[in-house]
Design a protein around this motif. Structure first.
Motif, PDB file in Angstrom:
ATOM      1  N   ALA A 106       0.980  -1.213   0.088  1.00  0.00           N
ATOM      2  CA  ALA A 106      -0.193   0.060   0.064  1.00  0.00           C
ATOM      3  C   ALA A 106       0.938   1.365   0.076  1.00  0.00           C
ATOM      4  CB  ALA A 106      -0.929   0.092   1.252  1.00  0.00           C
ATOM      5  N   ARG A 107       2.038   1.102   0.663  1.00  0.00           N
ATOM      6  CA  ARG A 107       2.984   2.151   0.810  1.00  0.00           C
ATOM      7  C   ARG A 107       3.931   2.047  -0.588  1.00  0.00           C
ATOM      8  NH1 ARG A 107       5.401   4.378   5.198  1.00  0.00           N
ATOM      9  NH2 ARG A 107       3.839   4.755   6.816  1.00  0.00           N
ATOM     10  N   HIS A 108       3.794   1.456  -1.566  1.00  0.00           N
ATOM     11  CA  HIS A 108       4.357   1.324  -2.705  1.00  0.00           C
ATOM     12  C   HIS A 108       6.051   0.921  -2.795  1.00  0.00           C
ATOM     13  CE1 HIS A 108       0.865   2.724  -4.788  1.00  0.00           C
ATOM     14  NE2 HIS A 108       0.751   3.820  -3.992  1.00  0.00           N
ATOM     15  N   LEU A 109       6.065   0.002  -1.638  1.00  0.00           N
ATOM     16  CA  LEU A 109       7.520  -0.375  -1.255  1.00  0.00           C
ATOM     17  C   LEU A 109       7.769  -1.476  -2.446  1.00  0.00           C
ATOM     18  CD1 LEU A 109       7.840  -0.038   2.531  1.00  0.00           C
ATOM     19  CD2 LEU A 109       8.807   1.448   0.756  1.00  0.00           C
ATOM     20  N   LYS A 110       8.856  -1.562  -2.905  1.00  0.00           N
ATOM     21  CA  LYS A 110       9.277  -2.956  -3.805  1.00  0.00           C
ATOM     22  C   LYS A 110       9.665  -3.898  -2.546  1.00  0.00           C
ATOM     23  CE  LYS A 110      10.936  -0.247  -7.730  1.00  0.00           C
ATOM     24  NZ  LYS A 110      12.308  -0.042  -8.565  1.00  0.00           N
ATOM     25  N   LEU A 111       9.375  -5.249  -3.013  1.00  0.00           N
ATOM     26  CA  LEU A 111       9.538  -6.277  -2.249  1.00  0.00           C
ATOM     27  C   LEU A 111      10.418  -7.336  -2.762  1.00  0.00           C
ATOM     28  CD1 LEU A 111       5.920  -6.865  -0.752  1.00  0.00           C
ATOM     29  CD2 LEU A 111       7.917  -5.339   0.146  1.00  0.00           C
ATOM     30  N   ALA A 112      11.414  -7.987  -2.144  1.00  0.00           N
ATOM     31  CA  ALA A 112      12.326  -9.070  -2.649  1.00  0.00           C
ATOM     32  C   ALA A 112      12.673 -10.021  -1.662  1.00  0.00           C
ATOM     33  CB  ALA A 112      13.681  -8.256  -3.342  1.00  0.00           C
ATOM     34  N   ILE A 113      12.889 -11.393  -2.090  1.00  0.00           N
ATOM     35  CA  ILE A 113      13.036 -12.350  -1.466  1.00  0.00           C
ATOM     36  C   ILE A 113      14.714 -12.814  -1.545  1.00  0.00           C
ATOM     37  CG2 ILE A 113      13.173 -14.752  -1.015  1.00  0.00           C
ATOM     38  CD1 ILE A 113      10.704 -13.876   0.060  1.00  0.00           C
ATOM     39  N   ALA A 114      15.331 -12.735  -0.408  1.00  0.00           N
ATOM     40  CA  ALA A 114      16.756 -13.087  -0.272  1.00  0.00           C
ATOM     41  C   ALA A 114      17.102 -14.175   0.369  1.00  0.00           C
ATOM     42  CB  ALA A 114      17.737 -12.041   0.153  1.00  0.00           C
ATOM     43  N   SER A 115      16.596 -15.374  -0.264  1.00  0.00           N
ATOM     44  CA  SER A 115      16.636 -16.756   0.597  1.00  0.00           C
ATOM     45  C   SER A 115      17.679 -17.649  -0.023  1.00  0.00           C
ATOM     46  CB  SER A 115      15.242 -17.584   0.645  1.00  0.00           C
ATOM     47  OG  SER A 115      15.489 -18.818   0.875  1.00  0.00           O
ATOM     48  N   ALA A 116      18.516 -18.416   1.058  1.00  0.00           N
ATOM     49  CA  ALA A 116      19.431 -19.261   0.436  1.00  0.00           C
ATOM     50  C   ALA A 116      18.844 -20.468  -0.357  1.00  0.00           C
ATOM     51  CB  ALA A 116      20.371 -19.899   1.576  1.00  0.00           C
ATOM     52  N   SER A 117      17.449 -20.619  -0.075  1.00  0.00           N
ATOM     53  CA  SER A 117      16.604 -21.982  -0.686  1.00  0.00           C
ATOM     54  C   SER A 117      16.550 -21.964  -2.115  1.00  0.00           C
ATOM     55  CB  SER A 117      15.465 -22.096   0.140  1.00  0.00           C
ATOM     56  OG  SER A 117      14.888 -23.116  -0.296  1.00  0.00           O
ATOM     57  N   LYS A 118      16.902 -23.045  -2.765  1.00  0.00           N
ATOM     58  CA  LYS A 118      16.621 -23.149  -4.142  1.00  0.00           C
ATOM     59  C   LYS A 118      14.966 -23.599  -4.263  1.00  0.00           C
ATOM     60  CE  LYS A 118      21.179 -24.421  -5.573  1.00  0.00           C
ATOM     61  NZ  LYS A 118      22.237 -25.356  -5.464  1.00  0.00           N
ATOM     62  N   ASN A 119      14.417 -23.767  -3.223  1.00  0.00           N
ATOM     63  CA  ASN A 119      13.013 -24.016  -3.292  1.00  0.00           C
ATOM     64  C   ASN A 119      12.206 -22.855  -2.936  1.00  0.00           C
ATOM     65  OD1 ASN A 119      13.196 -27.060  -3.835  1.00  0.00           O
ATOM     66  ND2 ASN A 119      14.058 -26.932  -2.006  1.00  0.00           N
ATOM     67  N   ALA A 120      12.794 -21.619  -2.851  1.00  0.00           N
ATOM     68  CA  ALA A 120      11.854 -20.334  -2.563  1.00  0.00           C
ATOM     69  C   ALA A 120      10.605 -20.433  -3.289  1.00  0.00           C
ATOM     70  CB  ALA A 120      12.775 -19.110  -2.472  1.00  0.00           C
ATOM     71  N   PRO A 121      10.777 -20.136  -4.758  1.00  0.00           N
ATOM     72  CA  PRO A 121       9.600 -20.022  -5.745  1.00  0.00           C
ATOM     73  C   PRO A 121       8.510 -20.967  -5.372  1.00  0.00           C
ATOM     74  CG  PRO A 121      11.823 -19.776  -6.785  1.00  0.00           C
ATOM     75  CD  PRO A 121      12.193 -20.317  -5.442  1.00  0.00           C
ATOM     76  N   PHE A 152      22.039 -10.272  -0.257  1.00  0.00           N
ATOM     77  CA  PHE A 152      21.365  -8.930  -0.001  1.00  0.00           C
ATOM     78  C   PHE A 152      21.652  -7.822  -1.110  1.00  0.00           C
ATOM     79  CE2 PHE A 152      20.701 -11.219   3.691  1.00  0.00           C
ATOM     80  CZ  PHE A 152      19.331 -11.226   4.075  1.00  0.00           C
ATOM     81  N   ILE A 153      22.811  -7.833  -1.706  1.00  0.00           N
ATOM     82  CA  ILE A 153      23.296  -6.775  -2.434  1.00  0.00           C
ATOM     83  C   ILE A 153      22.479  -7.137  -4.048  1.00  0.00           C
ATOM     84  CG2 ILE A 153      25.164  -5.836  -4.017  1.00  0.00           C
ATOM     85  CD1 ILE A 153      26.981  -6.245  -1.259  1.00  0.00           C
ATOM     86  N   LYS A 154      22.609  -8.593  -4.261  1.00  0.00           N
ATOM     87  CA  LYS A 154      21.916  -8.771  -5.511  1.00  0.00           C
ATOM     88  C   LYS A 154      20.422  -8.182  -5.343  1.00  0.00           C
ATOM     89  CE  LYS A 154      22.918 -11.689  -8.723  1.00  0.00           C
ATOM     90  NZ  LYS A 154      24.175 -12.706  -9.112  1.00  0.00           N
ATOM     91  N   ALA A 155      19.791  -8.613  -4.220  1.00  0.00           N
ATOM     92  CA  ALA A 155      18.375  -8.461  -4.183  1.00  0.00           C
ATOM     93  C   ALA A 155      18.243  -6.775  -4.164  1.00  0.00           C
ATOM     94  CB  ALA A 155      17.806  -8.993  -2.840  1.00  0.00           C
ATOM     95  N   GLN A 156      18.815  -6.053  -3.596  1.00  0.00           N
ATOM     96  CA  GLN A 156      18.816  -4.733  -3.645  1.00  0.00           C
ATOM     97  C   GLN A 156      19.097  -4.247  -5.280  1.00  0.00           C
ATOM     98  OE1 GLN A 156      21.888  -2.757  -1.581  1.00  0.00           O
ATOM     99  NE2 GLN A 156      22.452  -1.787  -3.379  1.00  0.00           N
TER     100      GLN A 156
END
Ligand code: B16
Ligand code: MG
Length: 219
Positions: A106-121, A152-156
Motif C-alpha cells: 500500500a506504501r508502494h514499497l518494492k519487495l524482494a526475497i533473499a533466501s538461500a533456498s533453491k525451493n523459495a519459488p 542482499f546486494i543482489k536483491a537490492q
C-alpha cells in the motif's frame, strides 16, 4: 528514503526449518547419525551443501563420501523435503506477515526475497505469495552464502535500489551479518542474543509494524 524491503524466507515468511530438519533427520538416520538438539539452529540459513557438511560432521563422516556421493545425498534430502513442503498452504505464513506485506504494498514499497533456498519459488507459490514479490534472488547465481552480503546486494540490485533505500529482514545471525555488511538497515526477528547486531529487533513476526520500522529507519 525507504523504497524497498528484502526478506529472508525461512524463519521470516514461513517456518520451513521444521521441514528441513525433518528431511535432514531422515537422511541422518539412514546414515547412522544422531542429530543433536542444536541442529535446527546450526542449519538455519545455511545452503544445502553447507547443511550436509554439518550433518556429516555430526557423524564424523565428512571424509567417507566423494563429492558426487555428497550431491546424491543432498538430492535425496531434497526429494524428501519437496514431499513435505507440497502440503504447505497459506496457513503456514508466519503471524503478521500477510498484513505487513499488504501494508508495504500500500506504501508502494518494492519487495524482494533473499533466501538461500533453491525451493523459495515453490514455497512462495504454496503460500500464494509468489505474486507479491518484485524479485527473488536465484541462490544458484551466488558465489558465497550468508554471512557474505552478496545475496542482499543482489536483491537490492534486482529492485534497482541503493543500500540506504532498503530494509532487510532476517532470523539468523549470519543473515544479519550479511545485511549489515551490505550496508542495509537490518531487522532481526527471533532470538535477541543471537540477533544483537541487528539495527532493529522484534521477538516474533507478529510484532512487525510498518510505522515502527519506518520511524527506526529514518532516525
Ligand atoms: P534448499 P533461508 C535456508 O532458507 C534454510 O534456512 C536452510 O536451512 C536451508 O538449508 C537453505 O535455505 C537451503 O535450502 O535446500 O531448499 O535450497 O533462511 O535462507 O530462507
Ligand atoms: Mg532464515
Amino acid at each position: 528514503m525507504l523504497k524497498g524491503f528484502i526478506f529472508d524466507l525461512d524463519g521470516v515468511v514461513t517456518d520451513s526449518a521444521k521441514y528441513h530438519l525433518a528431511a535432514w533427520g531422515e537422511l541422518a538416520k539412514q546414515l547412522g547419525i544422531t542429530l543433536p538438539a542444536t541442529a535446527n539452529e546450526a542449519l538455519r540459513g545455511r545452503s544445502r551443501m553447507d547443511s550436509l557438511a554439518i550433518i556429516l560432521d555430526y557423524g564424523d563422516q565428512q571424509k567417507q563420501y566423494t563429492e558426487v556421493e555428497k550431491e546424491n545425498l543432498a538430492d535425496e534430502k531434497n526429494r524428501r523435503y519437496l514431499q513435505l513442503i507440497a502440503n504447505m498452504t497459506p496457513a503456514d505464513i508466519l503471524p503478521g506477515i500477510s498484513q505487513f506485506l499488504s501494508d508495504a504494498k500500500a506504501r508502494h514499497l518494492k519487495l524482494a526475497i533473499a533466501s538461500a533456498s533453491k525451493n523459495a519459488p515453490t514455497i512462495l507459490r504454496q503460500l500464494k505469495l509468489f505474486d507479491q514479490f518484485d524479485a527473488i534472488v536465484d541462490p544458484a547465481s551466488l558465489h558465497r552464502g550468508k554471512p557474505d552480503p552478496e545475496i542482499f546486494i543482489k536483491a537490492q540490485n534486482l529492485l534497482q535500489l541503493q543500500a540506504d533505500e532498503v530494509v532487510s529482514f532476517e532470523d539468523a545471525s549470519a543473515g544479519i551479518a550479511a545485511i549489515n555488511a551490505a550496508g542495509q538497515f537490518s531487522v532481526g526477528i527471533g532470538d535477541a542474543k543471537a540477533l544483537a547486531a541487528a539495527d532493529y529487533f522484534v521477538a516474533n513476526t507478529g510484532l512487525l509494524r510498518l510505522e515502527s520500522i519506518t520511524t527506526a529507519f529514518t532516525k
